[in-house]
Design an enzyme around this catalytic site. Sequence first.
Site, PDB file in Angstrom:
ATOM      1  N   GLU A 227      -9.097  59.693  -0.429  1.00 16.22           N
ATOM      2  CA  GLU A 227     -10.172  58.712  -0.592  1.00 16.22           C
ATOM      3  C   GLU A 227      -9.527  57.337  -0.507  1.00 16.22           C
ATOM      4  OE1 GLU A 227     -13.126  59.525  -0.416  1.00 16.22           O
ATOM      5  OE2 GLU A 227     -13.124  61.656  -0.907  1.00 16.22           O
ATOM      6  N   CYS A 261     -13.500  49.735  -3.183  1.00  9.47           N
ATOM      7  CA  CYS A 261     -13.103  50.081  -1.818  1.00  9.47           C
ATOM      8  C   CYS A 261     -14.280  50.054  -0.850  1.00  9.47           C
ATOM      9  CB  CYS A 261     -12.440  51.455  -1.793  1.00  9.47           C
ATOM     10  SG  CYS A 261     -13.420  52.765  -2.551  1.00  9.47           S
TER      11      CYS A 261
END
Length: 531
Positions: A227, A261
């Site tokens: 991720e 993010c």
Amino acid sequence: MASNVVLAEFQATALDAIPKFASTARGAFRTHKTKKLAWRQMQLRRLYWALDDYQPQLLAALKKDLNKSDFEALFTEVDWLKKDCMFMLDNLEKYAKDEKLGAPDVPFTYSFMKFRTRKEPLGTVLIIGPYNFPVQLLLAPLIGAIGAGCTAVIKPSELTPACAMVIKELIETRLDTSAFAVVNGGIPETNALMNEKWDKVFFTGSAAVGTIIAKKAAETLTPVVLELGGKNPAFITKNANLALAAKRLLWGKTLNSGQVCLSQNYVLIHKDLVPTFITFLNQAYKDMFPNGAKASPDLGRIVNQRHFQRLKKMLDDTSGKIVMGGGMDESENFIEPTAVLVNSVDDSMMQEESFGPIFSIYPVNSLDEALNVANLVHRTPLSLFTFGSKAENQRVLNEMTSGGATLNDAYFHASVNTVPFGGVGDSGWGAYRGKASFDSFTHFRTVSETPAWAEKLISVRYMPFDMSQLKLLNRLTIKKPDFDRSGKVVKGFGYWASLVFGLGGKSAKGALLRWAVVLVAHYVYTNRVGN
């Protein structure tokens, strides 16, 4: 809520203890106790109450490490995970149950073999968490691993040391310590962990470190979930609601002080809209921070001085114009939500992932140009956002790849804890959350069961082979194509039969006509497909 809490000083795990942690977790898995649903459910219940009981310590740690407000710490970390626990508990029996396989996956010819998919835990897994959501993004994958029946060693980020120590105590005092362990430390400890053999590695963090993790895992054929992040674009067209776009995108850069993010790195906006959009941005800023961002009790801080300097350098190196914010205070690692108007894709604000409360505004002449720029800057970002008409939003989805996408908002696709989340290409591999968390740590094992009485039905497979039996089997299992060699679909016998069924009424001549047409259609179909 957590002002009187005393937090432990950070202490790295001894390097020579790490192999034992891994070995103990592997040994616990080999006892097969983790395959029992009752054991998994017990661990999830214990984790739920641990999160509840350790809430003061977690809030204090998040405040110390990131200056997160109690509201944000509960909303995005502690309460999020408690909901994860409850969701997994509510659905675990259904997720873990064998699934019968039938038509169309299993041909009728083989239906007696009781094909099914058995859900089995992968084994012992390693979970490495990031600093931006140091509780949620470490323990959410763990909830999936527990649900799937895996044992695990987890590695919190060393950049959030207070959180790391609270998590270590939480896990070691509440969960089965033969199955779960916490390793604290930095690069040496991570390297020691990666020298162990795992059944899966789950990493959340930067693409640079993710590359190292993937290379190391490949040496032992260990599957990974990565991720990562990405330079995420936001698209704004002339059909957008500019006031809402400004408000929602600014929110995306204020949550966790923009250390998300998913948040936009840059905004691609039609050049005619830029002045109005900037006006709306500054109005949204005033609404969120009436006394200024620094005075707000809600805005977090950059995690450390190194990342503060990284963000400051992006602003120092830009050739663009600051049109919102720009203030900073190194003594507090504070950076004001900041927008920079740029005119080149080579600008520092376009070329680097900000991962903070700063972003650029890049004017374009058309949606065509916007898509070209976005695909040039980062072909597979973790997320994208598009504000425009339905047709324009659909075009962005069609022509731009991303891990996830939100239309007319900032990363709402990742704001619900029960829907899959993950990257694509160099923004990540694999997904988790909700059922996807269970699936991520599960092996889907196909099982069939052949009864003794079926021996004659499967005798075709035995030597000496009989070609006539193979032809019979193929007639039962192989579907004939409804297309010719050029790929053109050819209408079959059934289609033409139904078409001509009403020809000629109910008379004898009509019936004869119908059959004649059907036979001709069948002849044409057979010859066209066959040739």
